[in-house]
Design a protein around this motif. Structure first.
Motif, mmCIF file in Angstrom:
data_model
loop_
_atom_site.group_PDB
_atom_site.id
_atom_site.type_symbol
_atom_site.label_atom_id
_atom_site.label_comp_id
_atom_site.label_asym_id
_atom_site.label_seq_id
_atom_site.Cartn_x
_atom_site.Cartn_y
_atom_site.Cartn_z
ATOM 1 N N GLN A 455 8.384 -14.033 27.419
ATOM 2 C CA GLN A 455 9.328 -13.519 26.428
ATOM 3 C C GLN A 455 9.156 -12.011 26.265
ATOM 4 O O GLN A 455 10.130 -11.263 26.223
ATOM 5 C CB GLN A 455 9.112 -14.231 25.086
ATOM 6 C CG GLN A 455 9.575 -15.690 25.103
ATOM 7 C CD GLN A 455 9.094 -16.478 23.897
ATOM 8 O OE1 GLN A 455 8.326 -15.977 23.072
ATOM 9 N NE2 GLN A 455 9.532 -17.720 23.793
ATOM 10 N N ARG A 456 7.908 -11.555 26.194
ATOM 11 C CA ARG A 456 7.676 -10.105 26.048
ATOM 12 C C ARG A 456 8.200 -9.345 27.258
ATOM 13 O O ARG A 456 8.723 -8.249 27.144
ATOM 14 C CB ARG A 456 6.176 -9.826 25.865
ATOM 15 C CG ARG A 456 5.692 -10.246 24.507
ATOM 16 C CD ARG A 456 4.227 -9.884 24.314
ATOM 17 N NE ARG A 456 3.701 -10.610 23.174
ATOM 18 C CZ ARG A 456 2.427 -10.922 23.001
ATOM 19 N NH1 ARG A 456 1.525 -10.568 23.909
ATOM 20 N NH2 ARG A 456 2.044 -11.582 21.939
ATOM 21 N N LEU A 459 11.903 -9.150 26.867
ATOM 22 C CA LEU A 459 12.224 -8.187 25.806
ATOM 23 C C LEU A 459 12.061 -6.755 26.294
ATOM 24 O O LEU A 459 12.828 -5.862 25.930
ATOM 25 C CB LEU A 459 11.302 -8.409 24.592
ATOM 26 C CG LEU A 459 11.538 -9.671 23.765
ATOM 27 C CD1 LEU A 459 10.355 -9.922 22.834
ATOM 28 C CD2 LEU A 459 12.815 -9.537 22.945
ATOM 29 N N GLY A 463 15.669 -5.553 25.889
ATOM 30 C CA GLY A 463 15.673 -5.651 24.444
ATOM 31 C C GLY A 463 16.164 -7.004 23.947
ATOM 32 O O GLY A 463 16.191 -7.981 24.699
ATOM 33 N N VAL A 464 16.560 -7.038 22.670
ATOM 34 C CA VAL A 464 16.915 -8.293 22.020
ATOM 35 C C VAL A 464 18.192 -8.104 21.208
ATOM 36 O O VAL A 464 18.418 -7.045 20.628
ATOM 37 C CB VAL A 464 15.747 -8.774 21.112
ATOM 38 C CG1 VAL A 464 15.418 -7.728 20.044
ATOM 39 C CG2 VAL A 464 16.027 -10.115 20.479
ATOM 40 N N PRO A 543 19.989 -8.918 27.690
ATOM 41 C CA PRO A 543 18.958 -8.912 26.661
ATOM 42 C C PRO A 543 18.572 -10.346 26.284
ATOM 43 O O PRO A 543 19.322 -11.294 26.559
ATOM 44 C CB PRO A 543 19.658 -8.221 25.488
ATOM 45 C CG PRO A 543 21.108 -8.470 25.707
ATOM 46 C CD PRO A 543 21.295 -8.474 27.195
ATOM 47 N N MET A 544 17.411 -10.489 25.699
ATOM 48 C CA MET A 544 17.045 -11.755 25.073
ATOM 49 C C MET A 544 18.008 -11.984 23.918
ATOM 50 O O MET A 544 18.270 -11.071 23.133
ATOM 51 C CB MET A 544 15.611 -11.615 24.561
ATOM 52 C CG MET A 544 15.206 -12.557 23.475
ATOM 53 S SD MET A 544 14.224 -13.955 24.043
ATOM 54 C CE MET A 544 13.066 -13.244 25.166
ATOM 55 N N ARG B 456 11.858 -0.895 23.276
ATOM 56 C CA ARG B 456 11.446 -1.865 24.305
ATOM 57 C C ARG B 456 9.933 -1.890 24.452
ATOM 58 O O ARG B 456 9.320 -2.926 24.655
ATOM 59 C CB ARG B 456 12.090 -1.513 25.649
ATOM 60 C CG ARG B 456 13.570 -1.818 25.668
ATOM 61 C CD ARG B 456 14.176 -1.569 27.044
ATOM 62 N NE ARG B 456 15.622 -1.534 26.923
ATOM 63 C CZ ARG B 456 16.431 -0.859 27.727
ATOM 64 N NH1 ARG B 456 15.924 -0.155 28.733
ATOM 65 N NH2 ARG B 456 17.721 -0.886 27.550
ATOM 66 N N LEU B 459 8.608 -3.853 21.582
ATOM 67 C CA LEU B 459 8.896 -5.280 21.791
ATOM 68 C C LEU B 459 7.941 -5.887 22.816
ATOM 69 O O LEU B 459 7.524 -7.038 22.708
ATOM 70 C CB LEU B 459 10.337 -5.456 22.286
ATOM 71 C CG LEU B 459 11.455 -5.215 21.260
ATOM 72 C CD1 LEU B 459 12.805 -5.091 21.981
ATOM 73 C CD2 LEU B 459 11.502 -6.340 20.240
ATOM 74 N N SER B 460 7.602 -5.097 23.847
ATOM 75 C CA SER B 460 6.789 -5.634 24.932
ATOM 76 C C SER B 460 5.365 -5.937 24.476
ATOM 77 O O SER B 460 4.685 -6.762 25.054
ATOM 78 C CB SER B 460 6.743 -4.641 26.098
ATOM 79 O OG SER B 460 5.872 -3.570 25.800
ATOM 80 N N GLY B 463 6.244 -8.512 20.641
ATOM 81 C CA GLY B 463 7.439 -9.315 20.439
ATOM 82 C C GLY B 463 8.211 -8.910 19.200
ATOM 83 O O GLY B 463 8.030 -7.815 18.649
ATOM 84 N N SER B 487 10.397 -14.107 18.961
ATOM 85 C CA SER B 487 10.276 -14.227 20.410
ATOM 86 C C SER B 487 9.155 -13.291 20.865
ATOM 87 O O SER B 487 9.029 -12.179 20.355
ATOM 88 C CB SER B 487 11.595 -13.858 21.081
ATOM 89 O OG SER B 487 11.455 -13.984 22.488
#
Lengths: 552, 552
Positions: A455-456, A459, A463-464, A543-544, B456, B459-460, B463, B487
């Protein structure tokens, strides 16, 4: 049924790091080393990697001891995590013992562990099966040892990490005579360090580095900074010696190096004349030509002293023109770019930078081909397992043994989890035990099955986007427009119109069905798919997507 | 006021990649090269990096031409993005011309650009100020050239990328006599390749690689695969020659290499006897000892043919025991680990792998110190600007010139954006123009000011946690409990209880105020801060927190 000696590599075979190898005979198990590995690119958010000990957890009553070869992190670093699980005593050479004791103090669960110091040549009995003694080798930390494990089937020699340096800094030389004696008496199995099995010739002696450092420090007009590994005690000794000779004081910057120097000095592995070591603050009162700073950061580690100094982010130290910075290390594979950037940043601020490409200010700690051949020739084992290396290092080492025609009963290139069984009736391979990486991630550990790392990774790329839909619990109607928010996806200026169209598309999709009939999970899937395909079409990105469906 | 020649590096100085340098004199500008850079670790989701041309965009009417030195991506790769903006003609040596033409066809906006082929020694006039001709150099792609730019103040020599190979594969040698003539006539400014300015001695000739490849292919018992750079046409020629000699057919695997081989063959830079090149399918009908496959993937690129083959993910090619794989390249800094993993994967499947550490199957394409000194001695410029390199390469090159006592009027270590002004009254530095990296990210480009890349990165690591709060628009009461989804944060099993407590904490925080009085943004900030501090306390992590506050 004949009894077997089972050789179970749990880390460090087919990889560099987290070394751990178990030897099992009937009711007894001893384990050599218990190290960590540092995460590679793409292992997002992972702090450390430790061996998988589930095989051992099922045999707790058999475990007699963990036997340590030397005090490097990739050989002792997993003890704080694994000792609370295995609850067995640890036996380690004195410097490693000091470092382990300091390390365990920091972790409550491991504080009560039993750690015993050992001296080379003394025999320890572990269970019925194992008679163990350590012998001295040379490596890039003092007090490194190999281990001879006597078993009912014969002697196992595990070299630990080594090189054969005839002129080491601390004068403690490789105990080649003992190795020859073991060879004379007959050795069942040799496990030998493969890290530099691709490199022809001999590894250069530490002595050469001493000369280069002495010259660089002697010639420097201003302040000198030397960056190296925190654990490289012999390098600290060499810098201290050069500093004394050239009338300089030394200050250590960086917590891990301060700790190591403290332990090494207390145990007598580092000799610093009184008055030479000074606090950082005091160096400011000295003229620059009387100052040497020793720091961590030789691998470009982001939080290390040298990197913060190079980025002008260190509270106490700034580079000034006239400084000489010596990077007394070679980048470990994967660290080339951060090291290069650090050198660039230092040069930009006017420092003279001396590094491995322009002077012999570092030699590595592992044996090259001729040294490996010497060990193979002295030990003459029946069986050979190359240890400590990527798969290509292991195969190169196996090829060396093959070319020498030693280990005639079998050369085995094993990777983590590959069990080798030795018995009177011969060798057997093929069984595998669980030995994947265990990721230490904040307060928890997770294995490769956890979806969190994937998931990371996802991301990190695009991005998300979160799409929130609110429904009236009574009639199933949408309450207002869906809402979309994002991070790491597009700049706000780009995302505005896109999100208006996106939420309209989601609303249209949902009102085209009688959503009262559907499960929340189905609605979420619809929202996700609508958003995914809209974004793929209009922005060409993936993106997620996190759908949230609320019933109010 | 005297007229000035302004030298404006826009890429490639202080970094490896995206080479671009503008020369401006009164109303005329010419630009040397227009390359891309590939993203480093931590530039998440970025496809490519191109130069910032905002300085040029403000002077569109002055731009006369982009002059290309050779066909490598770091010299031509940004043309499809930048030509539609600058709308000027491009002049390039014939092989580069072929590669650029193929590249521009793929991008609609750039398709109408004017690209002219040039031959060495021919003089082209650009505007009033510039009289340009190209001269032949050696490099790791055929048809590489340096450029002599005549200006009213004197001649500028830009070497492009070069080495001095007296026995190149294609027989086209470095035009040292022309360089000597320019030197005799007097050179104002030399801009010379610094990539290997740290390396003593001479770069090895391609001839040595030919011998090693011939030997490896001759000795191989089974199929041979050779991986190299798609653009390394001379290496393809050497492999084809060895294949012919040893009775093997050659098949090219990987689209970028197929394209390059096609262009190079059409233009006569690659000589392949009829019948030697065969489609991949046909190699399956041949005995293994009659097959050579040439592939991309020598840098461990995840989507390349070799990496997919090594991971057993390639549709058409599997490794079988007896295969020999030759990696005819050296890892570019940053690619060491993926290359190492690829070698390991090939060895695991039983291939013999030959790579740079165990045989001379690659030499690089840039001049070492003795070659750089030769060029400095021949050209004897008044001014010297080292180009093409990290800062440490540029300073090492400047040091060489300093040691030789050439360029007595000035040696300038410039980085991207540092303007050098030369005029009758001497040199001037200090002015800076915008020259930061421009990130190509899907369909858009963004600069370092965009928050997206930092998002990003964040996020990485830990999460994302989304907290949704629904309010009644009329009375400002919460409608139900807040909802938390995540996530890349924790596994579901870990997150369950945590999220119950988290949403309870958020609800408590919000009901402790009269939220009708507050702006939505203030409420969001409250939700974010409550969630952040709760998670920091209970899970010791800092995920990105996205608060969503809905009014229904």
């Amino acid at each position: 049924m004949t009894s077997q000696l089972r050789v179970i590599p749990l880390g460090g075979l087919g990889e560099i790091g987290k070394n751990m190898m178990a030897f099992e005979y009937e009711d007894d198990i001893v384990i050599v080393d218990c190290g960590v590995q540092f995460p590679e690119e793409g292992m997002f958010g992972v702090d450390l990697i430790i061996p998988d000990v589930s095989y051992l957890m099922e045999r707790l009553d058999k475990i007699r001891a963990i036997l340590i070869t030397h005090g490097h992190e990739d050989h002792i670093g997993a003890l704080p995590f694994i000792l609370p699980q295995l609850k067995c005593p640890v036996y380690a050479p004195r410097l490693a013992h000091g470092l382990i004791t300091a390390k365990l103090k920091e972790r409550r669960a491991a504080r009560d562990s039993v750690v015993e110091p050992i001296d080379p040549g003394v025999i320890h009995q572990f269970g019925k099966a194992f008679e163990v003694s350590w012998f001295r080798v040379c490596h890039s930390i003092p007090d490194a040892m190999g281990i001879a494990i006597g078993t009912p089937l014969g002697t196992v020699i595990h070299t630990g990490d080594f090189k054969i340096d005839h002129t080491p800094v601390d004068g403690r030389i490789f105990d080649l005579p003992s190795l020859a004696h073991y060879g004379d008496d007959g050795v069942l199995l040799l496990c030998s360090d493969s890290t530099y099995a691709e490199v022809p010739g001999y590894t250069t002696s530490e002595q050469v580095v001493g000369v280069a450092l002495d010259r660089a420090i002697g010639e420097a007009k201003g302040r000198v900074m030397v960056a190296t590994f925190a654990s490289l005690v012999s390098r600290v000794q060499q810098v201290v010696d050069a500093a004394v000779k050239h009338g300089r004081k030394v200050s250590i910057v960086g917590r891990s190096m301060v700790d190591t120097v403290h332990v090494a000095t207390e145990l007598g592995y580092l000799t610093i004349p009184p008055g030479i070591l000074v606090p950082l603050g005091e160096t400011r009162k000295l003229p620059p030509e009387q100052v040497v700073l020793m720091t961590t950061g030789s691998q470009g580690e982001p939080t290390s002293a040298l990197v913060r100094i190079a980025k002008q982010e260190h509270r106490d130290v700034n580079i000034v023109a006239g400084d000489t910075v010596i990077i007394s290390a070679t980048p470990i594979p994967g660290n080339e770019l951060p090291v290069s950037h650090t050198i660039d940043n230092l040069l930009r601020q006017g420092a003279k930078v001396i590094y491995d490409r322009i002077a012999t200010v570092h030699v590595h700690g592992h044996a090259s081909q001729e040294e490996l051949k010497l060990v193979l020739r002295l030990v003459r084992p029946r069986y050979f397992v190359p240890v400590h290396g990527e798969f290509r290092h292991l195969t190169a080492h196996a090829q060396l043994a093959w070319d020498l025609d030693v280990a005639k009963d079998g050369i085995f290139v094993l990777e983590d989890g590959d069990v080798l069984e030795l018995s009177e009736s011969g060798p057997k391979t093929g069984e595998r035990v669980s030995a994947g990486p265990i990721f230490v991630d904040g307060l928890t550990t997770r294995d490769t099955a956890s979806p969190v790392l994937n998931q990371r990774r996802s991301l990190s790329k695009d991005g998300v986007v979160v799409v929130v839909v609110t429904m009236d619990k009574k009639n199933g109607n949408l309450l207002g427009e869906p809402v979309a928010v994002a991070s790491g996806f597009l700049d706000d200026s780009e995302a505005g119109t896109l999100f208006e169209e996106l939420t309209a598309a989601v609303a249209k999709e949902l009102t085209s069905h009688d959503i009262r009939q559907e499960e929340i999970d189905d609605l979420k899937a619809k929202v996700r798919e609508t958003a995914r395909s809209f974004i793929a079409g209009s922005a060409r990105r993936s993106p997620m997507i996190i759908p949230v469906v609320l019933e109010v």
